[in-house]
Design a protein around this motif. Sequence first.
Motif, PDB file in Angstrom:
ATOM      1  N   LEU A  52      65.094  48.796  82.983  1.00 53.58           N
ATOM      2  CA  LEU A  52      64.867  48.726  81.334  1.00 53.58           C
ATOM      3  C   LEU A  52      63.810  50.043  81.107  1.00 53.58           C
ATOM      4  CD1 LEU A  52      64.370  45.163  80.502  1.00 53.58           C
ATOM      5  CD2 LEU A  52      66.499  46.819  79.835  1.00 53.58           C
ATOM      6  N   PHE A  53      62.875  50.061  82.030  1.00 56.37           N
ATOM      7  CA  PHE A  53      62.109  51.258  82.113  1.00 56.37           C
ATOM      8  C   PHE A  53      62.707  52.744  82.162  1.00 56.37           C
ATOM      9  CE2 PHE A  53      59.352  47.835  83.100  1.00 56.37           C
ATOM     10  CZ  PHE A  53      58.407  48.045  82.192  1.00 56.37           C
ATOM     11  N   VAL A  54      63.650  52.565  83.030  1.00 61.68           N
ATOM     12  CA  VAL A  54      64.727  53.953  83.059  1.00 61.68           C
ATOM     13  C   VAL A  54      65.133  54.314  81.931  1.00 61.68           C
ATOM     14  CG1 VAL A  54      66.321  54.943  84.426  1.00 61.68           C
ATOM     15  CG2 VAL A  54      65.036  53.395  85.452  1.00 61.68           C
ATOM     16  N   ILE A  55      65.389  53.587  80.885  1.00 61.56           N
ATOM     17  CA  ILE A  55      65.848  53.983  79.621  1.00 61.56           C
ATOM     18  C   ILE A  55      65.097  54.815  79.010  1.00 61.56           C
ATOM     19  CG2 ILE A  55      66.602  53.059  77.371  1.00 61.56           C
ATOM     20  CD1 ILE A  55      67.726  50.739  78.301  1.00 61.56           C
ATOM     21  N   ALA A  56      63.682  54.750  79.213  1.00 58.30           N
ATOM     22  CA  ALA A  56      62.966  55.661  78.514  1.00 58.30           C
ATOM     23  C   ALA A  56      63.020  57.142  79.034  1.00 58.30           C
ATOM     24  CB  ALA A  56      61.423  55.183  78.447  1.00 58.30           C
ATOM     25  N   PHE A  57      63.094  57.265  80.270  1.00 60.19           N
ATOM     26  CA  PHE A  57      63.373  58.427  80.907  1.00 60.19           C
ATOM     27  C   PHE A  57      64.506  59.282  80.802  1.00 60.19           C
ATOM     28  CE2 PHE A  57      59.731  56.477  83.329  1.00 60.19           C
ATOM     29  CZ  PHE A  57      58.801  57.617  83.243  1.00 60.19           C
ATOM     30  N   GLY A  58      65.587  58.242  80.488  1.00 57.02           N
ATOM     31  CA  GLY A  58      66.868  58.803  80.250  1.00 57.02           C
ATOM     32  C   GLY A  58      66.753  59.535  78.835  1.00 57.02           C
ATOM     33  N   ALA A  59      66.073  58.528  77.845  1.00 56.99           N
ATOM     34  CA  ALA A  59      66.100  59.022  76.264  1.00 56.99           C
ATOM     35  C   ALA A  59      65.271  60.453  76.347  1.00 56.99           C
ATOM     36  CB  ALA A  59      65.331  58.171  75.595  1.00 56.99           C
ATOM     37  N   ALA A  60      64.268  60.524  77.260  1.00 53.29           N
ATOM     38  CA  ALA A  60      63.686  61.894  77.316  1.00 53.29           C
ATOM     39  C   ALA A  60      64.356  62.880  77.761  1.00 53.29           C
ATOM     40  CB  ALA A  60      62.292  61.733  78.053  1.00 53.29           C
ATOM     41  N   PHE A  61      65.385  62.631  78.839  1.00 53.69           N
ATOM     42  CA  PHE A  61      66.260  63.725  79.124  1.00 53.69           C
ATOM     43  C   PHE A  61      67.140  64.081  78.258  1.00 53.69           C
ATOM     44  CE2 PHE A  61      70.276  64.624  80.947  1.00 53.69           C
ATOM     45  CZ  PHE A  61      70.148  65.876  81.715  1.00 53.69           C
ATOM     46  N   GLY A  62      67.716  63.092  77.773  1.00 51.98           N
ATOM     47  CA  GLY A  62      68.923  63.233  76.741  1.00 51.98           C
ATOM     48  C   GLY A  62      68.228  64.408  75.352  1.00 51.98           C
ATOM     49  N   LEU A  63      66.759  64.042  74.975  1.00 53.93           N
ATOM     50  CA  LEU A  63      66.389  64.768  73.831  1.00 53.93           C
ATOM     51  C   LEU A  63      65.976  66.228  74.593  1.00 53.93           C
ATOM     52  CD1 LEU A  63      64.810  65.046  71.100  1.00 53.93           C
ATOM     53  CD2 LEU A  63      62.682  64.170  72.270  1.00 53.93           C
ATOM     54  N   ALA A  64      65.645  66.305  75.786  1.00 58.79           N
ATOM     55  CA  ALA A  64      65.057  67.555  76.248  1.00 58.79           C
ATOM     56  C   ALA A  64      66.489  68.488  76.501  1.00 58.79           C
ATOM     57  CB  ALA A  64      64.582  67.586  77.559  1.00 58.79           C
ATOM     58  N   ALA A  65      67.850  67.641  76.806  1.00 60.01           N
ATOM     59  CA  ALA A  65      68.773  68.453  76.802  1.00 60.01           C
ATOM     60  C   ALA A  65      69.414  69.031  75.391  1.00 60.01           C
ATOM     61  CB  ALA A  65      70.056  67.591  77.443  1.00 60.01           C
ATOM     62  N   ALA A  66      69.162  68.091  74.516  1.00 57.51           N
ATOM     63  CA  ALA A  66      69.635  68.494  72.987  1.00 57.51           C
ATOM     64  C   ALA A  66      68.692  69.794  72.596  1.00 57.51           C
ATOM     65  CB  ALA A  66      69.496  67.331  72.343  1.00 57.51           C
ATOM     66  N   GLN A  67      67.541  69.735  72.866  1.00 59.25           N
ATOM     67  CA  GLN A  67      66.598  70.730  72.503  1.00 59.25           C
ATOM     68  C   GLN A  67      66.837  71.994  73.225  1.00 59.25           C
ATOM     69  OE1 GLN A  67      62.912  68.723  73.062  1.00 59.25           O
ATOM     70  NE2 GLN A  67      62.695  68.018  71.206  1.00 59.25           N
ATOM     71  N   ALA A  68      67.312  71.940  74.453  1.00 59.95           N
ATOM     72  CA  ALA A  68      67.847  73.160  75.161  1.00 59.95           C
ATOM     73  C   ALA A  68      69.157  73.690  74.745  1.00 59.95           C
ATOM     74  CB  ALA A  68      67.838  72.472  76.637  1.00 59.95           C
ATOM     75  N   GLY A  69      69.725  72.802  73.989  1.00 58.57           N
ATOM     76  CA  GLY A  69      71.084  73.631  73.383  1.00 58.57           C
ATOM     77  C   GLY A  69      72.338  73.038  74.036  1.00 58.57           C
ATOM     78  N   ILE A  70      72.100  72.048  74.930  1.00 60.96           N
ATOM     79  CA  ILE A  70      73.253  71.524  75.858  1.00 60.96           C
ATOM     80  C   ILE A  70      74.114  70.430  74.874  1.00 60.96           C
ATOM     81  CG2 ILE A  70      73.994  70.196  77.738  1.00 60.96           C
ATOM     82  CD1 ILE A  70      71.297  71.300  79.279  1.00 60.96           C
ATOM     83  N   ASP A  71      75.367  70.632  74.929  1.00 60.25           N
ATOM     84  CA  ASP A  71      76.093  69.623  74.370  1.00 60.25           C
ATOM     85  C   ASP A  71      75.814  68.331  74.669  1.00 60.25           C
ATOM     86  OD1 ASP A  71      78.588  69.043  72.517  1.00 60.25           O
ATOM     87  OD2 ASP A  71      79.353  68.334  74.421  1.00 60.25           O
ATOM     88  N   GLY A  72      75.901  67.330  73.759  1.00 60.81           N
ATOM     89  CA  GLY A  72      75.764  65.999  73.966  1.00 60.81           C
ATOM     90  C   GLY A  72      76.716  65.285  74.918  1.00 60.81           C
ATOM     91  N   ASN A  73      77.962  65.751  75.011  1.00 61.02           N
ATOM     92  CA  ASN A  73      78.843  65.232  76.031  1.00 61.02           C
ATOM     93  C   ASN A  73      78.716  65.763  77.259  1.00 61.02           C
ATOM     94  OD1 ASN A  73      80.123  63.507  74.115  1.00 61.02           O
ATOM     95  ND2 ASN A  73      81.759  65.357  73.634  1.00 61.02           N
ATOM     96  N   MET A  74      77.996  66.947  77.310  1.00 62.27           N
ATOM     97  CA  MET A  74      77.808  67.510  78.605  1.00 62.27           C
ATOM     98  C   MET A  74      76.667  66.827  79.254  1.00 62.27           C
ATOM     99  SD  MET A  74      77.055  71.710  79.599  1.00 62.27           S
ATOM    100  CE  MET A  74      78.852  71.934  79.161  1.00 62.27           C
ATOM    101  N   ALA A  75      75.585  66.727  78.616  1.00 67.47           N
ATOM    102  CA  ALA A  75      74.442  65.972  78.890  1.00 67.47           C
ATOM    103  C   ALA A  75      74.722  64.612  79.525  1.00 67.47           C
ATOM    104  CB  ALA A  75      73.299  65.675  77.856  1.00 67.47           C
ATOM    105  N   ILE A  76      75.445  63.925  78.909  1.00 69.56           N
ATOM    106  CA  ILE A  76      75.750  62.789  79.376  1.00 69.56           C
ATOM    107  C   ILE A  76      76.750  62.636  80.624  1.00 69.56           C
ATOM    108  CG2 ILE A  76      77.345  60.603  78.758  1.00 69.56           C
ATOM    109  CD1 ILE A  76      76.620  61.145  75.779  1.00 69.56           C
ATOM    110  N   ALA A  77      77.500  63.751  80.612  1.00 67.92           N
ATOM    111  CA  ALA A  77      78.518  63.801  81.872  1.00 67.92           C
ATOM    112  C   ALA A  77      77.547  64.382  83.119  1.00 67.92           C
ATOM    113  CB  ALA A  77      79.398  65.056  81.723  1.00 67.92           C
ATOM    114  N   MET A  78      76.480  64.974  82.786  1.00 68.14           N
ATOM    115  CA  MET A  78      75.511  65.372  83.938  1.00 68.14           C
ATOM    116  C   MET A  78      74.940  64.220  84.291  1.00 68.14           C
ATOM    117  SD  MET A  78      72.131  68.046  83.765  1.00 68.14           S
ATOM    118  CE  MET A  78      73.059  69.191  83.228  1.00 68.14           C
ATOM    119  N   SER A  79      74.167  63.233  83.369  1.00 69.32           N
ATOM    120  CA  SER A  79      73.608  61.992  83.862  1.00 69.32           C
ATOM    121  C   SER A  79      74.626  61.220  84.673  1.00 69.32           C
ATOM    122  CB  SER A  79      73.091  61.369  82.709  1.00 69.32           C
ATOM    123  OG  SER A  79      71.975  61.969  82.401  1.00 69.32           O
TER     124      SER A  79
END
Length: 244
Positions: A34-61
Amino acid sequence: MHKQQDTSSDDVILHHFDKALVWDGFKQLVPLSLFVIAFGAAFGLAAAQAGIDGNMAIAMSTLVFAGTSQFAALDLWAAEIPLFTLVITVFAINARHLLMGATLYPWLHHLPKSKRYGVMLVASDANWAMSMQAFSREKPGFGILLGGGLALWFFWVIGTWLGIYFGNVVSDPKRFGLDMVMGCFLLTMVVNGEKNLRMLFIWSVAAIASLLAYRFLPENSHIVVGAFAGGLAGLTWGYQTDAR
């Protein structure tokens, strides 16, 4: 003869894992996941801010499942650097898995290759530590390694998805002290974990090699050197044990 049969039977139990053990391992790691969710959320936000497509970021994770390495890759994503540099950076961060594999060797080498590499696909700090603790208590640990890894992986992917669409909620997990959760958990595992000459030998070799590399070699190379040294130490001790 009777003693050998008992030892063989114990080995079978330690190497055994089925759906029930995997499910138990999954449930054991859910609270930490459950704590990992917070870091996953931080990565998802950072990926979006870096201009990475959402589907690509999810595929990376989903396919990579390596939190710190994924953050490092984001830092280098926009920079004009060779692919080789990116690969070496990610490898260095994940070099500790060499040490994980070495410590698990006495149990892993009994498994067929398909299962051996299959369970290691989701190996990470938390489920590795818990599986080692189980083995040290002469209990089967692969259910925890696989089931716990699946729990961590699942919640990491969920966190990434949440971060892409709702990332501003937890943009900086460190602000809430969440970065200390994993460290405290692993420290607890070490204190309560296996204590024998083999483990002391592996960690001592890794620590000494890492400190020497930190002092005399280029920056961050101590991670790779320490992991390689500890891994080789574990393999050497493992082969000697088999020979006996």
